[in-house]
Design a protein around this motif. Sequence first.
Motif, PDB file in Angstrom:
ATOM      1  N   SER A 133       0.833  -1.190   0.000  1.00 33.08           N
ATOM      2  CA  SER A 133       0.000   0.000   0.000  1.00 33.08           C
ATOM      3  C   SER A 133       0.875   1.249   0.000  1.00 33.08           C
ATOM      4  O   SER A 133       2.014   1.229   0.467  1.00 33.08           O
ATOM      5  CB  SER A 133      -0.907   0.003   1.235  1.00 33.08           C
ATOM      6  OG  SER A 133      -1.565   1.230   1.370  1.00 33.08           O
ATOM      7  N   ASP A 170      -3.648   6.353   0.194  1.00 32.94           N
ATOM      8  CA  ASP A 170      -3.603   5.495  -0.991  1.00 32.94           C
ATOM      9  C   ASP A 170      -4.964   5.391  -1.680  1.00 32.94           C
ATOM     10  O   ASP A 170      -5.039   5.258  -2.901  1.00 32.94           O
ATOM     11  CB  ASP A 170      -3.115   4.100  -0.603  1.00 32.94           C
ATOM     12  CG  ASP A 170      -2.605   3.322  -1.801  1.00 32.94           C
ATOM     13  OD1 ASP A 170      -1.829   3.907  -2.578  1.00 32.94           O
ATOM     14  OD2 ASP A 170      -2.979   2.151  -1.962  1.00 32.94           O
ATOM     15  N   SER A 171      -6.068   5.487  -0.906  1.00 31.05           N
ATOM     16  CA  SER A 171      -7.395   5.372  -1.515  1.00 31.05           C
ATOM     17  C   SER A 171      -7.706   6.569  -2.420  1.00 31.05           C
ATOM     18  O   SER A 171      -8.595   6.491  -3.277  1.00 31.05           O
ATOM     19  CB  SER A 171      -8.470   5.262  -0.425  1.00 31.05           C
ATOM     20  OG  SER A 171      -8.459   6.400   0.413  1.00 31.05           O
ATOM     21  N   THR A 174     -15.019   4.313  -6.056  1.00 33.70           N
ATOM     22  CA  THR A 174     -14.958   2.850  -6.000  1.00 33.70           C
ATOM     23  C   THR A 174     -14.343   2.343  -4.716  1.00 33.70           C
ATOM     24  O   THR A 174     -14.424   1.176  -4.397  1.00 33.70           O
ATOM     25  CB  THR A 174     -14.125   2.302  -7.178  1.00 33.70           C
ATOM     26  OG1 THR A 174     -12.816   2.905  -7.146  1.00 33.70           O
ATOM     27  CG2 THR A 174     -14.794   2.624  -8.502  1.00 33.70           C
ATOM     28  N   THR A 175     -13.691   3.219  -3.962  1.00 26.69           N
ATOM     29  CA  THR A 175     -13.090   2.825  -2.685  1.00 26.69           C
ATOM     30  C   THR A 175     -13.632   3.723  -1.594  1.00 26.69           C
ATOM     31  O   THR A 175     -14.125   4.820  -1.853  1.00 26.69           O
ATOM     32  CB  THR A 175     -11.550   2.956  -2.729  1.00 26.69           C
ATOM     33  OG1 THR A 175     -11.215   4.308  -3.085  1.00 26.69           O
ATOM     34  CG2 THR A 175     -10.958   2.003  -3.744  1.00 26.69           C
ATOM     35  N   VAL A 233     -13.861   6.364   0.911  1.00 29.31           N
ATOM     36  CA  VAL A 233     -13.244   7.614   1.363  1.00 29.31           C
ATOM     37  C   VAL A 233     -14.190   8.221   2.387  1.00 29.31           C
ATOM     38  O   VAL A 233     -15.291   8.645   2.048  1.00 29.31           O
ATOM     39  CB  VAL A 233     -13.031   8.601   0.195  1.00 29.31           C
ATOM     40  CG1 VAL A 233     -12.419   9.900   0.720  1.00 29.31           C
ATOM     41  CG2 VAL A 233     -12.123   7.987  -0.857  1.00 29.31           C
TER      42      VAL A 233
END
Length: 480
Positions: free
Chosen positions: A422, A427-428, A467-468, A470
């Motif tokens: 990661s 990273d997101s 898509t991730t 947050v």
Amino acid sequence: MTKRSFILSVVAVGMFSLVARSAGAALSETQKQEIRNVFTDQTIKITEENETVAVDFPEVTVQEEGAGKKKVDAYRLDLKKAGSFNGMPQYKYVTVSPLRLKSLVYSRLGFWFPSVVTEAGSFAEEASVVPALGYESGRKMQITDLRLIDEEEGVSNEFLSASKISSFVQSKENGGGADYFSVFKGENIVISLALGNLRIPGFVSVNDMKNAVLKPGQKVPMLADNINGSLKTSVITLEVPMLSTVVNFRIDSEGRSVLNEEENTIDVVSLFRLRDVNSEGMLSDLPLNSFDLKFWVKGIDRQKYEKFLDEQQSNMSILIEDKAGPDEMSADSDGDEAEPVEVSEENWRSLLIGKDVKYKFSVLFDRGSINGKGRLEIRKDDVLNVMKFEVVNFDVLSPDTGKACRERQAKNPSALPLRCPSGGFLDSLRPYLDVGKRVKNSKGETVDEFIVRQSGAESTINGKPLTTGVPSVPSAYMGL
């Protein structure tokens, strides 16, 4: 008038005065019920001894699963008339009884710790109550060397200790309401958690209300024309031995609500600060220094807000009654519910629909920062969060340690690709990073901008579908 008639008249007047005084001193059943209500305990026995109202709290027993009965011993408070408050009779009591302290602790923690044992070096309480209003008009309380121990299944576990706890409440009459001021302090507090200890050298909480509304059943006023509250702590230490981690931080928070008399609405502002943050161990690679969050909302309808508070108070009363049965009676809750009552999301939304909740935040690190602002648009069945923030020194805060790994796999695809490391806590956000729009500030540091739109229907970052995960810090902070 003859001498005999004069003497009979004097005797009659004297007897009438004596009867009148006796009748005035005697409490009616309604007044006795009001005293039970102010202590939120329907089991207490009330008797009158000269000018003293004796309030006897019975022994309380609790049947634990797989264990014998635990009890809070019976004790007594002596109430003495102390003038009036807003035209209503006021009573005062003073006690240093450790049984009173045990009862207070049990009323607040007995639901979670039915086997709680309370020990203290000293305890003193002095309070004034107005039974007809169900109101506590004044209080002074101090506890030294407090220890709370959970004796469950034969094992003793001290889960809280404090060298000193004190509280002070003062009310002044203001029309039909009151000006209310309270201070709550603690020193050298240690809370034992499942994974470690939380050490709080000191804290001070202050609540100041102007022209507070007094309603029956509300020991502490909940609505006022002007409310200021604050919490300040010294540097707190969180120790997690299993993770070899120590985190230090200080909390500084403020809140204010003000009545707009012309529009009969309420404006609310809240500020939360995390200061002097220092981490050792597993979190030492996240050099966070401070975190600030401020939000404000204008134009909350006062009548709707007052109705909302009344409904919450009613829910608390119902919950207390439900929890107190014939074989499992509640101790004197002293105005606190037996179990926490959650404020439903629907109720909050009913107050905020059509309002913009604005916020701004700032996160400061050793070599970078995150600064942003936004607004929450409260809808009937949804919440729209529009947020814009900038990250200074993105690559320094969150190095892309997986870049080389991804490039190797792109050149030499494998049937069983390795999981690349990661790139850190940001990273997101990396898939939404547009390096082409990156700029530099006057210090030569990189600045990347992100625009977030979150709702139940669609969520995007910089125009790309989310898509991730947050997190929306303001939404989580407000419980929306």
